[in-house]
Write a protein that holds these residues in place. Structure first.
Motif, PDB file in Angstrom:
ATOM      1  N   SER A  97      -3.557  12.774   1.321  1.00 21.38           N
ATOM      2  CA  SER A  97      -4.253  11.867   0.392  1.00 21.38           C
ATOM      3  C   SER A  97      -3.411  10.628   0.093  1.00 21.38           C
ATOM      4  O   SER A  97      -3.938   9.523  -0.019  1.00 21.38           O
ATOM      5  N   LEU A  98      -2.096  10.804  -0.013  1.00 27.43           N
ATOM      6  CA  LEU A  98      -1.228   9.662  -0.293  1.00 27.43           C
ATOM      7  C   LEU A  98      -1.154   8.710   0.902  1.00 27.43           C
ATOM      8  O   LEU A  98      -1.194   7.493   0.735  1.00 27.43           O
ATOM      9  N   LYS A  99      -1.070   9.249   2.100  1.00 25.93           N
ATOM     10  CA  LYS A  99      -1.033   8.407   3.301  1.00 25.93           C
ATOM     11  C   LYS A  99      -2.325   7.603   3.421  1.00 25.93           C
ATOM     12  O   LYS A  99      -2.301   6.396   3.688  1.00 25.93           O
ATOM     13  N   GLU A 100      -3.454   8.254   3.196  1.00 24.43           N
ATOM     14  CA  GLU A 100      -4.757   7.582   3.268  1.00 24.43           C
ATOM     15  C   GLU A 100      -4.844   6.461   2.232  1.00 24.43           C
ATOM     16  O   GLU A 100      -5.268   5.351   2.536  1.00 24.43           O
ATOM     17  N   MET A 105      -4.219   0.632   0.489  1.00 23.08           N
ATOM     18  CA  MET A 105      -3.514  -0.369  -0.319  1.00 23.08           C
ATOM     19  C   MET A 105      -2.961  -1.498   0.552  1.00 23.08           C
ATOM     20  O   MET A 105      -2.872  -2.635   0.096  1.00 23.08           O
ATOM     21  N   LEU A 106      -2.576  -1.200   1.795  1.00 27.62           N
ATOM     22  CA  LEU A 106      -2.120  -2.257   2.703  1.00 27.62           C
ATOM     23  C   LEU A 106      -3.254  -3.221   3.021  1.00 27.62           C
ATOM     24  O   LEU A 106      -3.044  -4.428   3.131  1.00 27.62           O
ATOM     25  N   CYS A 143       4.921   5.957  -4.511  1.00 29.24           N
ATOM     26  CA  CYS A 143       4.504   4.638  -4.979  1.00 29.24           C
ATOM     27  C   CYS A 143       3.664   4.062  -3.841  1.00 29.24           C
ATOM     28  O   CYS A 143       4.138   3.930  -2.717  1.00 29.24           O
ATOM     29  N   LEU A 144       2.401   3.734  -4.156  1.00 26.50           N
ATOM     30  CA  LEU A 144       1.483   3.282  -3.115  1.00 26.50           C
ATOM     31  C   LEU A 144       1.268   1.780  -3.108  1.00 26.50           C
ATOM     32  O   LEU A 144       0.414   1.270  -2.383  1.00 26.50           O
ATOM     33  N   ILE A 145       2.054   1.051  -3.894  1.00 31.90           N
ATOM     34  CA  ILE A 145       1.979  -0.404  -3.831  1.00 31.90           C
ATOM     35  C   ILE A 145       2.351  -0.806  -2.404  1.00 31.90           C
ATOM     36  O   ILE A 145       3.284  -0.250  -1.810  1.00 31.90           O
ATOM     37  N   ALA A 146       1.601  -1.748  -1.857  1.00 30.55           N
ATOM     38  CA  ALA A 146       1.769  -2.126  -0.452  1.00 30.55           C
ATOM     39  C   ALA A 146       3.232  -2.342  -0.085  1.00 30.55           C
ATOM     40  O   ALA A 146       3.934  -3.116  -0.726  1.00 30.55           O
ATOM     41  N   GLN A 150       5.700   2.761   2.608  1.00 30.22           N
ATOM     42  CA  GLN A 150       6.217   2.583   3.962  1.00 30.22           C
ATOM     43  C   GLN A 150       7.741   2.458   3.966  1.00 30.22           C
ATOM     44  O   GLN A 150       8.388   2.789   4.954  1.00 30.22           O
ATOM     45  N   ALA A 151       8.326   2.012   2.845  1.00 28.61           N
ATOM     46  CA  ALA A 151       9.780   1.898   2.726  1.00 28.61           C
ATOM     47  C   ALA A 151      10.437   3.221   2.313  1.00 28.61           C
ATOM     48  O   ALA A 151      11.644   3.291   2.153  1.00 28.61           O
TER      49      ALA A 151
END
Length: 161
Positions: A97-100, A105-106, A143-146, A150-151
């Motif tokens: 769910s977080l990856k999706e 968000m990107l 943290c799903l902020i763009a 990914q970092a």
């Protein structure tokens, strides 16, 4: 400027602009949380929380701690502190769910959301997220902020029987 310094500076600028595009305002609501059962639990009642776990977020794209454990059925207050200078958030969920959501968000960095399993925290501020962990297993938070997910801005939690 050597190549490594150039790419490091470019990456930091990209991440910071993505963070600011999501805004620096909290999305906290004074309205009661909608209680919807999720795989990782359900919104909790603050008066039932007997324990507080502090999650600190920093601009090095890390959580401290990056793992915590709770007992099944326990209602916990997660005190989410942003120790950085850019917006951060914590979202509870499953790895899938977080990856999706991170991918979404990107594509839509201006997307706003305020679910009871999320805390969107302005720089140098804190918010409380109250959650009842009523399903056993190992789950994730991020943290799903763009750019932040990914970092590597993520962690895990375990709900024990």
């Amino acid at each position: 400027m050597n190549r490594f310094s150039f790419f490091t500076a470019a990456a930091l600028l990209t991440l910071s602009s993505a963070a600011f595009s999501h805004g620096n305002e909290s999305h906290a609501s004074s309205a009661p949380a909608t209680k919807e059962q999720k795989d990782w639990g359900i919104a909790g009642d603050a008066y039932k929380a007997r324990r507080t776990i502090t999650l600190r977020m920093t601009d090095d794209m890390r959580f401290t701690p990056d793992h915590f454990s709770v007992k099944r059925g326990e209602t916990v207050r997660l005190r989410v502190e942003n120790k950085g200078v850019v917006m951060h958030e914590v979202v509870l969920g499953t790895a899938e769910s977080l990856k999706e959501h991170a991918d979404l968000m990107l594509k839509f960095p201006e997307m706003e959301h305020a679910e009871p399993y999320m805390a969107h925290v302005a720089p140098a501020k804190r918010e409380d997220l109250v959650w009842q962990f009523n399903r056993a297993g190992t789950f994730d938070f991020a943290c799903l902020i763009a750019g932040h997910f990914q970092a590597g801005m993520r962690g895990t939690f375990t709900v024990t029987q």
